[in-house]
Write a protein that holds these residues in place. Structure first.
Motif, PDB file in Angstrom:
ATOM      1  N   THR A 143       0.851  -1.201   0.000  1.00 14.99           N
ATOM      2  CA  THR A 143       0.000   0.000   0.000  1.00 14.99           C
ATOM      3  C   THR A 143       0.886   1.250   0.000  1.00 14.99           C
ATOM      4  N   THR A 144       1.941   1.215   0.780  1.00 15.25           N
ATOM      5  CA  THR A 144       2.884   2.346   0.778  1.00 15.25           C
ATOM      6  C   THR A 144       3.483   2.521  -0.619  1.00 15.25           C
ATOM      7  N   CYS A 145       3.806   1.398  -1.259  1.00 12.60           N
ATOM      8  CA  CYS A 145       4.355   1.457  -2.625  1.00 12.60           C
ATOM      9  C   CYS A 145       3.331   2.013  -3.624  1.00 12.60           C
ATOM     10  N   LEU A 146       2.071   1.650  -3.429  1.00 15.86           N
ATOM     11  CA  LEU A 146       1.015   2.111  -4.341  1.00 15.86           C
ATOM     12  C   LEU A 146       0.952   3.644  -4.340  1.00 15.86           C
ATOM     13  N   PHE A 147       1.013   4.209  -3.137  1.00 15.30           N
ATOM     14  CA  PHE A 147       0.914   5.670  -3.028  1.00 15.30           C
ATOM     15  C   PHE A 147       2.235   6.350  -3.374  1.00 15.30           C
ATOM     16  N   TRP A 148       3.333   5.667  -3.146  1.00 15.99           N
ATOM     17  CA  TRP A 148       4.649   6.157  -3.588  1.00 15.99           C
ATOM     18  C   TRP A 148       4.606   6.304  -5.108  1.00 15.99           C
ATOM     19  N   ALA A 149       4.081   5.278  -5.777  1.00 17.10           N
ATOM     20  CA  ALA A 149       3.992   5.302  -7.250  1.00 17.10           C
ATOM     21  C   ALA A 149       3.029   6.396  -7.714  1.00 17.10           C
ATOM     22  N   LYS A 150       1.947   6.535  -6.990  1.00 18.12           N
ATOM     23  CA  LYS A 150       0.941   7.547  -7.346  1.00 18.12           C
ATOM     24  C   LYS A 150       1.537   8.963  -7.319  1.00 18.12           C
ATOM     25  N   ALA A 151       2.478   9.167  -6.394  1.00 11.99           N
ATOM     26  CA  ALA A 151       3.107  10.486  -6.264  1.00 11.99           C
ATOM     27  C   ALA A 151       4.115  10.754  -7.387  1.00 11.99           C
ATOM     28  N   ILE A 152       4.540   9.711  -8.058  1.00 12.04           N
ATOM     29  CA  ILE A 152       5.630   9.862  -9.042  1.00 12.04           C
ATOM     30  C   ILE A 152       5.161   9.694 -10.488  1.00 12.04           C
ATOM     31  N   PHE A 153       4.332   8.695 -10.729  1.00 13.91           N
ATOM     32  CA  PHE A 153       3.992   8.334 -12.111  1.00 13.91           C
ATOM     33  C   PHE A 153       2.674   8.967 -12.564  1.00 13.91           C
ATOM     34  N   GLY A 157       1.703  -1.850 -22.196  1.00  8.42           N
ATOM     35  CA  GLY A 157       2.716  -0.901 -22.677  1.00  8.42           C
ATOM     36  C   GLY A 157       3.374  -0.123 -21.539  1.00  8.42           C
ATOM     37  N   ILE A 158       3.490  -0.795 -20.390  1.00  4.14           N
ATOM     38  CA  ILE A 158       4.092  -0.162 -19.197  1.00  4.14           C
ATOM     39  C   ILE A 158       5.507  -0.703 -19.002  1.00  4.14           C
ATOM     40  N   LYS A 159       6.451   0.198 -18.686  1.00  7.38           N
ATOM     41  CA  LYS A 159       7.810  -0.311 -18.429  1.00  7.38           C
ATOM     42  C   LYS A 159       8.218  -0.215 -16.955  1.00  7.38           C
ATOM     43  N   HIS A 160       7.471   0.546 -16.162  1.00  3.36           N
ATOM     44  CA  HIS A 160       7.836   0.732 -14.749  1.00  3.36           C
ATOM     45  C   HIS A 160       7.018  -0.212 -13.861  1.00  3.36           C
ATOM     46  N   ILE A 161       7.707  -1.069 -13.122  1.00  9.59           N
ATOM     47  CA  ILE A 161       7.038  -2.052 -12.249  1.00  9.59           C
ATOM     48  C   ILE A 161       7.542  -1.849 -10.816  1.00  9.59           C
ATOM     49  N   ILE A 162       6.601  -1.799  -9.883  1.00  8.31           N
ATOM     50  CA  ILE A 162       6.982  -1.525  -8.489  1.00  8.31           C
ATOM     51  C   ILE A 162       6.599  -2.705  -7.602  1.00  8.31           C
ATOM     52  N   THR A 163       7.531  -3.109  -6.752  1.00  2.95           N
ATOM     53  CA  THR A 163       7.237  -4.168  -5.783  1.00  2.95           C
ATOM     54  C   THR A 163       7.724  -3.745  -4.395  1.00  2.95           C
ATOM     55  N   GLY A 164       6.983  -4.166  -3.377  1.00  5.25           N
ATOM     56  CA  GLY A 164       7.275  -3.711  -2.012  1.00  5.25           C
ATOM     57  C   GLY A 164       8.215  -4.603  -1.224  1.00  5.25           C
ATOM     58  N   VAL A 165       9.052  -5.374  -1.899  1.00  9.49           N
ATOM     59  CA  VAL A 165       9.960  -6.253  -1.154  1.00  9.49           C
ATOM     60  C   VAL A 165      11.007  -5.436  -0.405  1.00  9.49           C
ATOM     61  N   CYS A 196      10.198   0.737  10.578  1.00  9.59           N
ATOM     62  CA  CYS A 196      10.074   2.090  11.128  1.00  9.59           C
ATOM     63  C   CYS A 196      10.156   3.113   9.987  1.00  9.59           C
ATOM     64  N   GLN A 197      11.088   2.928   9.098  1.00  8.75           N
ATOM     65  CA  GLN A 197      11.257   3.853   7.965  1.00  8.75           C
ATOM     66  C   GLN A 197      10.103   3.744   6.963  1.00  8.75           C
ATOM     67  N   ILE A 198       9.482   2.565   6.899  1.00  8.40           N
ATOM     68  CA  ILE A 198       8.324   2.406   6.005  1.00  8.40           C
ATOM     69  C   ILE A 198       7.125   3.171   6.579  1.00  8.40           C
ATOM     70  N   TRP A 199       6.988   3.164   7.904  1.00  8.98           N
ATOM     71  CA  TRP A 199       5.942   3.989   8.530  1.00  8.98           C
ATOM     72  C   TRP A 199       6.208   5.465   8.247  1.00  8.98           C
ATOM     73  N   ALA A 200       7.473   5.857   8.334  1.00  8.80           N
ATOM     74  CA  ALA A 200       7.832   7.266   8.078  1.00  8.80           C
ATOM     75  C   ALA A 200       7.477   7.650   6.648  1.00  8.80           C
ATOM     76  N   LEU A 201       7.741   6.735   5.724  1.00  6.53           N
ATOM     77  CA  LEU A 201       7.427   7.015   4.309  1.00  6.53           C
ATOM     78  C   LEU A 201       5.915   7.163   4.123  1.00  6.53           C
ATOM     79  N   ALA A 202       5.141   6.289   4.759  1.00  5.85           N
ATOM     80  CA  ALA A 202       3.677   6.376   4.654  1.00  5.85           C
ATOM     81  C   ALA A 202       3.201   7.726   5.188  1.00  5.85           C
ATOM     82  N   ASP A 203       3.807   8.164   6.284  1.00  2.00           N
ATOM     83  CA  ASP A 203       3.441   9.450   6.875  1.00  2.00           C
ATOM     84  C   ASP A 203       3.780  10.588   5.910  1.00  2.00           C
TER      85      ASP A 203
END
Ligand code: ZN
Length: 224
Positions: A18-28, A116-124, A167-174
């Motif tokens: 979910t954090t990755c989903l919104f990270w991507a939303k902010a960029i792409f 036709g997408i080249k950018h793939i995001i995974t939360g590993v 802890c840093q993933i919580w910070a990123l979500a914030d």
């Protein structure tokens, strides 16, 4: 970073993706989500993923991978096995699903190819990887190369959480403005309890430990 192209997120409805989903939303420019049903204990997981994506107005695709749980026995897909609460010595935890990220990312790439997408995001993340080899950076880099060769593509696999602990993933979500959404609406718990979860399973323990660290840090006064 702002990229005027679409991206595809491998999405499960948990804290990390979910954090990755919104990270991507902010960029792409546009974000698509792909979610997998593979016989996991809690079907609730895919419902939650669908809802989070719908609320965020993200195109959501659920793919059935029913054969995955037929290949081996593990505690994520077999209710008769109790999830390992500690990582066993010299052994992978019984929650490891062999080939899971390999299959998921390969399917995601085939779908990205179609769109036709080249950018793939995974939360590993290899920081808290619980002993899973398919969460490590060397695996992701190797698979990225293989998928490009396999499909004659220039895919770029992004792993924004790779070197972040919980802890840093919580910070990123914030930072992304989704702290409450992640805390209350995501499902990470192996016992299928949304939000803060059961508090006892390994996933809950990891999530809770990171949350407590983050909240403690946040309370510290700023030093000028
Ligand atoms: Zn739990």
């Amino acid at each position: 970073m702002n990229i005027d192209e679409p991206a595809l997120v491998v999405f499960s409805g948990g804290q990390d993706s979910t954090t990755c989903l919104f990270w991507a939303k902010a960029i792409f420019a546009k974000v698509y989500a792909i979610c997998f049903s593979y016989g996991q204990r809690h079907h609730l997981e895919t419902d939650i993923a669908r809802k989070i994506a719908a609320d965020a107005e993200i195109d959501f695709r659920l793919i059935e991978v029913p054969f995955l749980h037929e290949l081996n026995r593990n505690s994520l897909t077999d209710n008769s096995i109790t999830v390992d609460t500690e990582i066993p010595e010299n052994k992978l935890p019984n929650s490891f699903v062999p080939g899971r990220n390999l299959f998921f990312l390969s399917i995601a790439a085939a779908y990205a190819h179609e769109l036709g997408i080249k950018h793939i995001i995974t939360g590993v993340s290899q920081t808290d990887f619980s002993g899973y080899p398919d969460c490590r950076e060397n695996f992701i880099k190797s698979l990225n190369k293989t998928l490009n060769l396999a499909m004659d593509e220039d895919f770029v696999i992004y792993t924004p959480l790779m070197h972040r602990d919980k802890c840093q993933i919580w910070a990123l979500a914030d930072d992304l403005g989704i702290f409450d959404l992640v805390r209350n609406n995501t499902l990470t718990c192996y016992n299928g309890i949304v939000g803060d979860g059961c508090g006892k399973c390994p996933a809950c323990k990891l999530r809770k430990h990171g949350l407590e660290l983050y909240l403690a840090q946040k309370k510290e006064p700023l030093i000028f």
